[in-house]
Design an enzyme around this catalytic site. Sequence first.
Site, PDB file in Angstrom:
ATOM      1  CE  LYS A 562      -2.339  -1.907   3.623  1.00 42.03           C
ATOM      2  NZ  LYS A 562      -2.261  -3.326   3.319  1.00 42.03           N
ATOM      3  CD  GLU A 651       0.792  -6.026   8.448  1.00 44.04           C
ATOM      4  OE1 GLU A 651       1.937  -6.490   8.294  1.00 44.04           O
ATOM      5  OE2 GLU A 651      -0.048  -5.974   7.529  1.00 44.04           O
ATOM      6  CG  ASP A 662      -3.586  -1.732   7.298  1.00 43.42           C
ATOM      7  OD1 ASP A 662      -2.794  -1.740   6.323  1.00 43.42           O
ATOM      8  OD2 ASP A 662      -4.617  -2.423   7.341  1.00 43.42           O
ATOM      9  CE  LYS A 666      -6.093  -2.364   4.382  1.00 45.37           C
ATOM     10  NZ  LYS A 666      -6.751  -3.461   5.129  1.00 45.37           N
ATOM     11  N   GLY A 781      -6.201 -12.234   5.484  1.00 50.07           N
ATOM     12  CA  GLY A 781      -5.666 -13.575   5.247  1.00 50.07           C
ATOM     13  C   GLY A 781      -4.786 -13.621   4.011  1.00 50.07           C
TER      14      GLY A 781
END
Length: 800
Positions: A562, A651, A662, A666, A781
């Site tokens: 990302k 993580e 995180d 996003k 996952g």
Amino acid sequence: MKILKFGGKSLANGKGIKTAIQIIRDKAKQQEDIAVVLSARGNATDELLEMLEKAAHKESYHEQFTAFKAYQSQIDRAVDFSEEFTTLENLFQGVSLLGDYSEKIKDQVVSQGEIIAAKLVTNLLKKEGVNAHFTDARNLIKTDNVFGNARPLDVISRKNVINHFKSHNGTTVNIVTGFIGSNQNNETTTLGRNGSNYTAALLANFLDAEELQNYTHVDGIFTANPDLVADAKKIEELSFNEANELANFGANILHAKTIVPLIEKNIPLRILNTFNSSDEGTIIKQKTIKKGIKSISVLDNVALVNLEGGGLLGRVGVDARIFKTLGEKDINVSIISQGSSERGIGLVIDANQASNAIIALEREFENDFYTKDVNKISVIDDVAVISIVGQNLSEFHKPYNALIKNQIVPILFNNTVSGKNVSLVVKKTQLHKAINVIHGQIFGISKKINIAVFGKGLVGGTLLDQIVQSKKDILDKNNIKLNVFAVADSQHVYLDKNGIADNWQETFPKEKVAYTVQQIIDYAKNNHLENLIAVDTTASKEFIHNYISLVNNGFDLVSANKIANTVEYSFYDTLRKELKKHQKNYLYETNVGAGLPLIDTIKLLHKSGEKIKKIRGVFSGSLSYLFNTFSVEDVEFSTVLKQAEEKGFTEPDAREDLSGNDVARKLLILARELDLKHEFSDITIQNLLPVHLQAISLQKFKNNITDLDQTYKLIKANQQKNHVLRYVGDLSTETGVLEVKLISVPSNSALGQIKGSDSIFEIYTEAYKEQPLVIQGAGAGAAVTARGVFGDILRLTEKL
């Protein structure tokens, strides 16, 4: 009668000469009416020319000449080659004294190769009980006086051949020297490139042969040179016109002048493999049933001559002067490209004639330089011509676009009047890659996608296993060959241009070498790999700085990382400009929502003009699992956090998730997709950790996670009835506010009803004002993320 012609490799010592003798013997014993035409054996012609050059430069050729004589005599020492060897020795000595040689001397030297071959084969056949007759073509094929590329005199040559075969017929098998003839003064001449095949074609014409069989070291004519294209396929049949096009544009096995005598008498030509008697080869005849593109041929010993001049605009006759000038120097032009104004003219000629062409043209246009009507006459010698025989111009956009996608821009292209053949001039350094790109595009043979995977951890390793498991089905169903040529971790790479082993985990430690990304780029270039994709499954802040270099060197990008989309906007913007400049793609669907089709949906809505007003959702699969479980079960927060870590949802350092960074990344990615030029610092983030747990070591944090329990127990208890906790990202395009925060929502709401590690996104638009568009599914996952990356790779294969 059938004419059999054997090439040099078919006559080489060992299996070649033995097989050729067996083929001729068997046909003779079956009482087939045959005549045999031979090239020089092995590399004889090249070796003779090398020794001639050495002699001209007063270098020693004696050791090479001794080896040459030993090789030619090795098969049958009873054959007397003393005349040929003495002739060669005298010629070499004379050239060495003079320090130069003429085309006439050169013809005398190289002709000895065919004479030696014919003498040897004649003697070997006699030992096998075949009534073989040595036939020196210099007594049959009479030519003009152009040494090096003589033209046969049709009437007298035809008469000589017919009379000879009347005298030596019946059970006699004439073993004829190819390539050579003689002029009216009985001086040795040669018939130029592909001369032995030409000799065979002339005999077939003069004798009204049933078929000409050309025995080589390959199974026939292929859709491309197998040395350049591994997937090249044999062509069963060609028409004379198609073969002529191939011959004109570089098919080594053919030459245009070979085809002409066969066309006159409608005599089929069959290309056969001396070493594979079971294969029926390629047959060339008047008409064929199959239409469409037949083959790709290459001319690589060429140069591009450019004549440019603003003063040529509207002037008539410039091209006539060019062709007259070049014609006087016996310089043949294979391709011409010009505008209607004749302001610029490009000519493709033999590379060996480029210097002479420039000198001749500069003299012809000397006055035009003074008047400045001509600005420049230049030559580009590192070029090659790719010709697509049977290419309809209406379909040419497909291979052309494939070339552009692979950063190969043709210098010029030309099509025949029939519109069925197209030729491209490309840089020679791009030839190998270009011909593979074109071949894969037009023949429907599996499209090869060459992939470099950076990062072989949980996601990268899972992706590689998925590719290994699926690649056969993808090849069978979609005709796409996924070829992972590089697997790299932070320090080492495992490279294999033909694809890594299925057991890559075991092979990596054995094959790994230290690397830089530039070395991988160079490896792809040096091995002419096309349709390149770089896959980033790392979480590296440093690696993203290789993206632009990869794009500039022909790679499309797929990333689960990302960071490239969330660093400073200047980098974000520069990367997209480079992608646009090089017409490359960058897919990163897994950056938000793992394998969910979120980014593609948002892009589509945005591009279609649908105004997106707000996006809200649970962006983190790991935090989704954490709060979904904690909200409905009577369990401590720290216990659920440990479960999430054990399941691989977080993580390695769970604080990366709990900090909200995180989710914020996003959210920023989606904001930038909507053309909001936000930076990470513009996002308001609620950190789920108390200050005292944020900066300590990872081990201390794990030892003290129970400190979180009391805080979240109180938050949970203070909710309204039938409410649950959700950690969300919230983006408003109308206010430009981006927030990451913990909220409480009704358990029966869209956000409230998700389970497990699902992510969910609510998209509010003008069309979806009251009831948002909802995208929901597994959001965490390694398998889910890897499958999403795999999906991006497959989407890219459709674009390439």
